[in-house]
Enzyme design. Structure first.
Site, PDB file in Angstrom:
ATOM      1  N   ILE A 117       5.175 -14.309  87.069  1.00  0.00           N
ATOM      2  CA  ILE A 117       6.159 -13.521  87.816  1.00  0.00           C
ATOM      3  C   ILE A 117       7.297 -14.406  88.345  1.00  0.00           C
ATOM      4  O   ILE A 117       8.467 -14.020  88.317  1.00  0.00           O
ATOM      5  CB  ILE A 117       5.447 -12.775  88.972  1.00  0.00           C
ATOM      6  CG1 ILE A 117       4.487 -11.724  88.390  1.00  0.00           C
ATOM      7  CG2 ILE A 117       6.450 -12.138  89.929  1.00  0.00           C
ATOM      8  CD1 ILE A 117       3.475 -11.164  89.392  1.00  0.00           C
TER       9      ILE A 117
ATOM     10  N   ASN B 101       6.727 -17.138  96.073  1.00  0.00           N
ATOM     11  CA  ASN B 101       5.917 -16.380  95.117  1.00  0.00           C
ATOM     12  C   ASN B 101       4.623 -17.088  94.706  1.00  0.00           C
ATOM     13  O   ASN B 101       3.698 -16.440  94.227  1.00  0.00           O
ATOM     14  CB  ASN B 101       6.813 -16.118  93.885  1.00  0.00           C
ATOM     15  CG  ASN B 101       6.048 -15.713  92.673  1.00  0.00           C
ATOM     16  OD1 ASN B 101       5.668 -14.551  92.547  1.00  0.00           O
ATOM     17  ND2 ASN B 101       5.777 -16.657  91.767  1.00  0.00           N
TER      18      ASN B 101
ATOM     19  N   SER C 154       0.994  -8.348  97.196  1.00  0.00           N
ATOM     20  CA  SER C 154       0.212  -7.776  96.091  1.00  0.00           C
ATOM     21  C   SER C 154      -0.191  -6.376  96.502  1.00  0.00           C
ATOM     22  O   SER C 154      -0.313  -6.079  97.689  1.00  0.00           O
ATOM     23  CB  SER C 154      -1.050  -8.606  95.856  1.00  0.00           C
ATOM     24  OG  SER C 154      -1.944  -7.914  95.001  1.00  0.00           O
TER      25      SER C 154
ATOM     26  N   TYR D 210      -8.304 -13.007  99.218  1.00  0.00           N
ATOM     27  CA  TYR D 210      -7.005 -12.699  98.582  1.00  0.00           C
ATOM     28  C   TYR D 210      -6.387 -11.442  99.199  1.00  0.00           C
ATOM     29  O   TYR D 210      -5.215 -11.436  99.598  1.00  0.00           O
ATOM     30  CB  TYR D 210      -7.217 -12.507  97.074  1.00  0.00           C
ATOM     31  CG  TYR D 210      -5.947 -12.269  96.282  1.00  0.00           C
ATOM     32  CD1 TYR D 210      -5.096 -13.309  95.937  1.00  0.00           C
ATOM     33  CD2 TYR D 210      -5.608 -10.982  95.846  1.00  0.00           C
ATOM     34  CE1 TYR D 210      -3.945 -13.083  95.197  1.00  0.00           C
ATOM     35  CE2 TYR D 210      -4.456 -10.751  95.108  1.00  0.00           C
ATOM     36  CZ  TYR D 210      -3.623 -11.807  94.785  1.00  0.00           C
ATOM     37  OH  TYR D 210      -2.479 -11.577  94.054  1.00  0.00           O
TER      38      TYR D 210
ATOM     39  N   LYS E 278      -2.934 -11.309 101.348  1.00  0.00           N
ATOM     40  CA  LYS E 278      -1.778 -10.545 100.876  1.00  0.00           C
ATOM     41  C   LYS E 278      -1.374  -9.455 101.885  1.00  0.00           C
ATOM     42  O   LYS E 278      -0.182  -9.150 102.028  1.00  0.00           O
ATOM     43  CB  LYS E 278      -2.062  -9.944  99.500  1.00  0.00           C
ATOM     44  CG  LYS E 278      -2.199 -11.000  98.391  1.00  0.00           C
ATOM     45  CD  LYS E 278      -0.919 -11.823  98.241  1.00  0.00           C
ATOM     46  CE  LYS E 278      -0.952 -12.722  97.016  1.00  0.00           C
ATOM     47  NZ  LYS E 278       0.291 -13.488  96.840  1.00  0.00           N
TER      48      LYS E 278
ATOM     49  N   ILE F  83      -0.595  -7.276  86.503  1.00  0.00           N
ATOM     50  CA  ILE F  83       0.457  -7.856  85.673  1.00  0.00           C
ATOM     51  C   ILE F  83      -0.140  -8.928  84.757  1.00  0.00           C
ATOM     52  O   ILE F  83      -0.986  -9.720  85.196  1.00  0.00           O
ATOM     53  CB  ILE F  83       1.563  -8.497  86.557  1.00  0.00           C
ATOM     54  CG1 ILE F  83       1.989  -7.536  87.690  1.00  0.00           C
ATOM     55  CG2 ILE F  83       2.764  -8.907  85.702  1.00  0.00           C
ATOM     56  CD1 ILE F  83       2.518  -6.193  87.256  1.00  0.00           C
TER      57      ILE F  83
ATOM     58  N   THR G 197      -0.289 -12.197  83.345  1.00  0.00           N
ATOM     59  CA  THR G 197       0.204 -13.560  83.617  1.00  0.00           C
ATOM     60  C   THR G 197      -0.986 -14.512  83.449  1.00  0.00           C
ATOM     61  O   THR G 197      -2.131 -14.054  83.323  1.00  0.00           O
ATOM     62  CB  THR G 197       0.726 -13.693  85.069  1.00  0.00           C
ATOM     63  OG1 THR G 197      -0.392 -13.588  85.956  1.00  0.00           O
ATOM     64  CG2 THR G 197       1.770 -12.651  85.430  1.00  0.00           C
TER      65      THR G 197
HETATM   66  N1  NAD Z   1      -0.576 -11.162  88.043  1.00  0.00           N
HETATM   67  C1  NAD Z   1      -0.899 -10.182  88.864  1.00  0.00           C
HETATM   68  O1  NAD Z   1      -1.543  -9.196  88.453  1.00  0.00           O
HETATM   69  C2  NAD Z   1      -0.479 -10.234  90.312  1.00  0.00           C
HETATM   70  C3  NAD Z   1      -0.642  -9.064  91.070  1.00  0.00           C
HETATM   71  C4  NAD Z   1      -0.247  -9.080  92.397  1.00  0.00           C
HETATM   72  C5  NAD Z   1       0.294 -10.218  92.957  1.00  0.00           C
HETATM   73  N2  NAD Z   1       0.420 -11.335  92.209  1.00  0.00           N
HETATM   74  C6  NAD Z   1       1.007 -12.513  92.877  1.00  0.00           C
HETATM   75  O2  NAD Z   1       2.142 -12.926  92.162  1.00  0.00           O
HETATM   76  C7  NAD Z   1       2.359 -14.327  92.401  1.00  0.00           C
HETATM   77  C8  NAD Z   1       2.581 -14.995  91.066  1.00  0.00           C
HETATM   78  O3  NAD Z   1       1.383 -14.921  90.316  1.00  0.00           O
HETATM   79  P1  NAD Z   1       1.332 -14.807  88.733  1.00  0.00           P
HETATM   80  O4  NAD Z   1       0.543 -13.613  88.401  1.00  0.00           O
HETATM   81  O5  NAD Z   1       2.669 -14.984  88.157  1.00  0.00           O
HETATM   82  O6  NAD Z   1       0.367 -16.021  88.405  1.00  0.00           O
HETATM   83  P2  NAD Z   1       0.633 -17.482  87.835  1.00  0.00           P
HETATM   84  O7  NAD Z   1      -0.654 -18.204  87.990  1.00  0.00           O
HETATM   85  O8  NAD Z   1       1.272 -17.410  86.503  1.00  0.00           O
HETATM   86  O9  NAD Z   1       1.732 -18.058  88.833  1.00  0.00           O
HETATM   87  C9  NAD Z   1       1.436 -18.648  90.050  1.00  0.00           C
HETATM   88  C10 NAD Z   1       2.160 -19.984  90.094  1.00  0.00           C
HETATM   89  O10 NAD Z   1       1.986 -20.543  91.398  1.00  0.00           O
HETATM   90  C11 NAD Z   1       1.750 -21.938  91.249  1.00  0.00           C
HETATM   91  N3  NAD Z   1       1.021 -22.427  92.410  1.00  0.00           N
HETATM   92  C12 NAD Z   1      -0.266 -22.129  92.755  1.00  0.00           C
HETATM   93  N4  NAD Z   1      -0.594 -22.796  93.872  1.00  0.00           N
HETATM   94  C13 NAD Z   1       0.495 -23.507  94.242  1.00  0.00           C
HETATM   95  C14 NAD Z   1       0.773 -24.381  95.319  1.00  0.00           C
HETATM   96  N5  NAD Z   1      -0.155 -24.673  96.242  1.00  0.00           N
HETATM   97  N6  NAD Z   1       1.997 -24.937  95.393  1.00  0.00           N
HETATM   98  C15 NAD Z   1       2.949 -24.668  94.456  1.00  0.00           C
HETATM   99  N7  NAD Z   1       2.740 -23.830  93.421  1.00  0.00           N
HETATM  100  C16 NAD Z   1       1.520 -23.276  93.314  1.00  0.00           C
HETATM  101  C17 NAD Z   1       0.949 -22.058  89.968  1.00  0.00           C
HETATM  102  O11 NAD Z   1       0.994 -23.350  89.427  1.00  0.00           O
HETATM  103  C18 NAD Z   1       1.581 -20.991  89.083  1.00  0.00           C
HETATM  104  O12 NAD Z   1       2.605 -21.509  88.264  1.00  0.00           O
HETATM  105  C19 NAD Z   1       1.130 -14.815  93.170  1.00  0.00           C
HETATM  106  O13 NAD Z   1       1.436 -14.891  94.544  1.00  0.00           O
HETATM  107  C20 NAD Z   1       0.113 -13.724  92.923  1.00  0.00           C
HETATM  108  O14 NAD Z   1      -0.842 -13.646  93.954  1.00  0.00           O
HETATM  109  C21 NAD Z   1       0.063 -11.373  90.895  1.00  0.00           C
END
Ligand code: NAD
Length: 268
Positions: A23, A95, A149, A173, A177, A206, A208
């Site tokens: 994302i 994010n 989230s 989590y 959130k 999503i 990812t």
């Molecule tokens: N994918 C889903 O279904 C979903 C749903 C709701 C919310 N989210 C939220 O969206 C956001 C992005 O998640 P995503 O799905 O793109 O996953 P993702 O794992 O692709 O992206 C998360 C990124 O955050 C980085 N990260 C993790 N811990 C870190 C830290 N301590 N310092 C710096 N960077 C750090 C990771 O290296 C990664 O690149 C997150 O906050 C996640 O909780 C995702």
């Protein structure tokens, strides 16, 4: 002024945490396409630099900064480096996050897991907002978006054979959130006096790297698709339109809002 010009980000300076993939990457690229210079913040250097290359290819400035967003000192240095390199900070998308481990509540590791998820998913957002606001307050302009989230609104139904399997992954989590959503509202009230807007997005299911386990588990996929009115998972790029609205002047009467983009999951 036509309506679309209010989405234009030409000349704006932005940072996106967790922009190495998923994302955050989709958000960073969309902001660059809208005209912003974008700093890419992550722990995954190789992937982060790939995002930077894509932004540079669009003719915008970009930089990769390695930063653990759960560490206040690193966050403080990171925001300073963004300002020094890009020449300011108008937009921040906080994010980065982790989903946590499915450790059972009564296992010994549950307490450490709780602390880790709180630090990465909730405390980090507070640290980022505070450090970003230090630069936004004097210039009387800022657009902050935090990634919450739909798990901050509902608790996901993660069961196999009728037995809940997510454990601490969902307990910590979902709590973190929900905290991000409320932190966003409280900060919106505090910061609007400085013309700083604070909103959150709440993605649903999503596709990812974070949700790879779901792609690999047909039982989870079946539950997700059945319980979501759109009957499919979302793409990271489908979050970017919502982010663009919230970081641009198109949202000039919107603060403290949580934008659910969940295929209708929380409607049922
Ligand atoms: N994918 C889903 O279904 C979903 C749903 C709701 C919310 N989210 C939220 O969206 C956001 C992005 O998640 P995503 O799905 O793109 O996953 P993702 O794992 O692709 O992206 C998360 C990124 O955050 C980085 N990260 C993790 N811990 C870190 C830290 N301590 N310092 C710096 N960077 C750090 C990771 O290296 C990664 O690149 C997150 O906050 C996640 O909780 C995702």
């Amino acid at each position: 002024m036509n309506d679309l010009s209010r989405f234009d980000l030409t000349g704006r300076k932005a940072l996106v945490t967790g922009a190495a993939g998923g994302i955050g990457k989709a958000s960073a690229i969309a902001m660059a396409k809208a005209g912003a210079d974008v700093a890419v913040i992550d722990l995954k250097e190789e992937m982060g630099r790939e995002t930077v290359e894509e932004i540079l290819a669009l003719g915008r400035k970009s930089i990769y900064i390695h930063c653990d967003v759960s560490d206040l000192e690193q966050v403080s240095e990171m925001v300073k480096e963004v300002v020094d390199t890009l020449g300011g900070l108008d937009i921040a998308h906080n994010n980065a996050g982790i989903s946590g481990e499915p450790i059972p509540l009564m296992d010994e590791g549950a307490i450490d897991e709780w602390k880790k998820v709180m630090e990465v998913d909730l405390f980090s957002v507070f640290y980022c907002c505070r450090e970003e606001a230090k630069y936004m307050i004097p210039q009387r302009y800022g657009k902050i978006v935090n990634t919450a989230s739909m798990s901050g609104t509902i608790v996901n139904s993660m069961e196999l054979g009728g037995v809940p399997v997510a454990g601490m992954a969902m307990i910590s989590y979902a709590t973190a959130k929900a905290g991000v959503k409320h932190l966003t509202k409280a900060l919106a009230v505090e910061l609007i006096q400085h013309n700083i807007y604070v909103n959150s997005i709440s993605p649903g299911y999503i596709i990812t790297p974070m949700t790879q386990i779901i792609q690999d588990t047909p039982e989870f996929l079946e539950v997700e698709n059945r319980t979501t009115p759109i009957h499919r998972q979302g793409e990271a790029e489908e979050m970017a339109g919502g982010v663009l609205y919230l970081v641009s002047d198109a949202s000039s009467y919107t603060t403290g809002h949580d934008l659910l983009m969940d295929g209708g999951h929380t409607v049922w």
